[in-house]
Scaffold this active site. Structure first.
Site, PDB file in Angstrom:
ATOM      1  CB  VAL A 125      48.470  37.699  45.731  1.00  0.00           C
ATOM      2  CG1 VAL A 125      48.454  36.574  47.105  1.00  0.00           C
ATOM      3  CG2 VAL A 125      49.659  37.532  45.083  1.00  0.00           C
ATOM      4  CB  ALA A 126      48.587  40.137  41.544  1.00  0.00           C
ATOM      5  CB  SER A 127      44.668  37.817  38.295  1.00  0.00           C
ATOM      6  OG  SER A 127      44.150  37.142  37.097  1.00  0.00           O
ATOM      7  CB  ALA A 128      47.714  41.305  34.939  1.00  0.00           C
ATOM      8  CB  SER A 129      45.650  40.519  30.035  1.00  0.00           C
ATOM      9  OG  SER A 129      46.591  41.203  29.910  1.00  0.00           O
ATOM     10  CB  ILE A 130      50.446  38.758  30.615  1.00  0.00           C
ATOM     11  CG1 ILE A 130      50.312  39.749  29.443  1.00  0.00           C
ATOM     12  CG2 ILE A 130      51.866  38.092  30.246  1.00  0.00           C
ATOM     13  CD1 ILE A 130      50.237  39.298  28.013  1.00  0.00           C
ATOM     14  CB  ALA A 131      51.363  36.281  34.273  1.00  0.00           C
ATOM     15  CD  GLN A 132      46.083  33.223  38.170  1.00  0.00           C
ATOM     16  OE1 GLN A 132      45.107  33.891  37.706  1.00  0.00           O
ATOM     17  NE2 GLN A 132      46.070  32.071  38.762  1.00  0.00           N
ATOM     18  CG  ASP A 286      54.638  49.333  34.083  1.00  0.00           C
ATOM     19  OD1 ASP A 286      53.995  50.009  33.768  1.00  0.00           O
ATOM     20  OD2 ASP A 286      54.374  47.907  34.042  1.00  0.00           O
TER      21      ASP A 286
END
Length: 521
Positions: A125-132, A286
């Site tokens: 449901v979400a993805s970034a450079s460090i984790a998903q 954040d």
């Protein structure tokens, strides 16, 4: 890719986007600038420097994108046009294969995924450079089915990060030694800060601990929801938390149509932040719109939902005193006191003159008072103080820079929700209460109560210690005995004075509070 090849790629990107002009303009070596002009002869650069820097970082990959995001928070170091452009960077990368995520989970728990979760959604449901993130269902210790969000670390990140960080440290050393602004910009310090930031994000157990601490702190405040951490399902590479359902806070019209009181929502955000800062000394750092939702569930309607706890800030009592006294002195226009606070902090070189620092602070801060009080940005006040302090080689502490960045985010979000938000009127009660707690009888009572176990432990031992001391001394050494007795009498008188003085002080404060309402101004 080898370190050498990666270095060549970075140099090529620097030249392609004209970042050599941005960096070399402050270099003290004319021959270096001349060589670069020859290499880049005929190149046309139409875009502004901030845009070129942002596009260059995006082309270098997710680690450099994250570095740009960190740079955007250091407005005490970056020119405004560059900081504004870097703030547009988005940490968005394609999701990795769900089979890889499942393999990571099975390796962490040493059993098939069907034995870990009741169900597991393969589609992230979400993805970034460090984790998903994936959604799943677990059974808790009581056997109840619980909907959860599963954060899985992207595999193979550590070698990539370490390789890019090594290159960043090397380039930071070049800039610091070759650039006239090297010492002021502190590139090595910024890269070291980024190093800590990235390695903290790589430890999902640390993030789980942050979430648990915030949830515990916020339990008595019915304004915000923090997801529950399921520790039986947490690992350095896998984080399992309660699934939260809400509306992203930047969907204002949807919230308004659902009946949410938008001005109250703006005030609540400020209240949550200042509670975390001045009451707990532990704050979510954040707080951008992607990490904040609003609950529409009947039992928690209108409450904030906080997500992603990889970055938190911690403040000491000294930090809180620095903030509270700086803000109150600023609004009194007591610039001498602001300068004295900086010197008292111990972060200023010993040779700094108070009157020079006071004049610099006055020059920066006085223009703010040409506008209504509600339009003054506390985040910008801190930023201007930090920028001025840098000119005097003041070592601003990282946790305060992090707080200033978060405060700017909170202000921006609050005024996006309610343009008429008066941040100062919301913050003022927190400062008043904190100052009263520090100066009033409550603090004296807390300190006495905290030291009571220590006193209770040593006082019964005093007669025995005195007896042992006298037995160990020669019987004919009466001079030492007389000296010891005289010292004991002086100590008794001193203790009596402290006790009577403390009682008088407490009674005086109580009387003062009965007749005078304590205010900041």
């Amino acid at each position: 890719m080898s370190r050498f090849a990666r270095g060549i790629t970075i140099v090529w990107v620097v030249l392609r986007y004209g970042l050599d002009e941005l960096v070399l303009s402050t270099f003290r070596q004319p021959w270096l600038r001349a060589v670069t002009r020859v290499i880049t002869f005929g190149r046309k650069l139409d875009a502004p420097r901030g845009q070129r820097l942002r596009e260059a970082l995006e082309s270098l990959g997710p680690i450099f994108v994250k570095f740009g995001q960190v740079l955007s928070t250091r407005r005490d170091l970056m020119p405004p046009d560059i900081a504004d452009e870097l703030a547009l960077l988005q940490d968005r990368v394609p999701p990795f294969d769900p089979d890889v995520a499942i393999a990571t989970i099975e390796r962490a728990f040493r059993r098939p995924i069907g034995e870990v979760f009741v169900s597991f959604d393969r589609q992230p449901v979400a993805s970034a450079s460090i984790a998903q993130v994936h959604f799943a269902v677990i059974r808790d210790r009581q056997g109840h089915a619980r909907e959860v969000a599963v954060k899985v670390l992207r595999p193979g990140m550590l070698p990539v990060i370490d390789k890019d960080l090594a290159l960043m440290r090397m380039m930071a050393g070049w800039v610091e030694s070759l650039s006239a602004d090297g010492k002021r910009l502190k590139p090595r310090e910024v890269v070291a800060e980024f190093d800590n930031y990235l390695h903290d994000e790589l430890d999902l157990v640390r993030e789980a601990a942050n979430a648990a601490q915030l949830r515990r702190n916020m339990q008595g405040l019915d304004l915000v929801l923090i997801p529950e951490v399921f520790w039986d399902f947490c690992h350095a590479e896998v984080l399992v938390m309660e699934r939260m359902k809400g509306v992203p806070i930047n969907q204002v019209e949807r919230l308004r149509s659902a009946g949410v009181d938008i001005p109250k929502l703006a005030r609540d955000g400020v209240t949550i932040f200042f509670t975390q800062v001045f009451r707990d000394g532990f704050f979510h750092a954040d707080m951008h719109p992607g990490n904040i939702q609003v609950s529409l569930a009947p039992e928690t309607f209108g409450r904030y939902i906080s997500l992603d706890f990889g970055i938190v800030g911690t403040l000491t009592e000294f930090d809180k005193e620095y903030l509270a006294q700086n803000f109150t002195a600023f609004f009194r226009r007591d610039y001498k006191r602001v300068a004295e606070l900086h010197i008292e902090s111990g972060w200023v070189p010993a040779h700094t003159r108070v009157n020079e620092l006071e004049a610099a602070i006055r020059t920066v801060c006085e223009p703010y008072f040409d506008r209504p009080l509600k339009e003054i940005s506390l985040g910008m006040v801190l930023l201007r103080l930090f920028q001025t302090s840098r000119r005097f080689q003041v070592e601003i502490q990282p946790q305060l820079v992090l707080l200033q960045k978060t405060l700017l985010n909170i202000e921006g979000l609050g005024r996006q929700l309610d343009p008429d938000l008066d941040l100062w009127s919301t913050a003022k009660p927190f400062l008043e209460k904190w100052m009263l707690d520090q100066l009033g009888p409550q603090r004296l009572w807390r300190e006495l109560r905290a030291e009571a176990p220590h006193y209770a432990k040593i006082l019964p031992d005093l007669p025995r210690l005195l007896h042992d001391f006298l037995r160990q001394r020669p019987h004919d050494n009466r001079g030492d005995l007389q000296e010891l007795l005289a010292t004991q009498k002086r100590t008794n008188r001193l203790l009596q004075s402290i006790i009577y003085g403390g009682l008088g002080f407490v009674l005086g404060l109580l009387v003062m509070q009965l007749f005078v309402r304590v205010r900041i101004f």
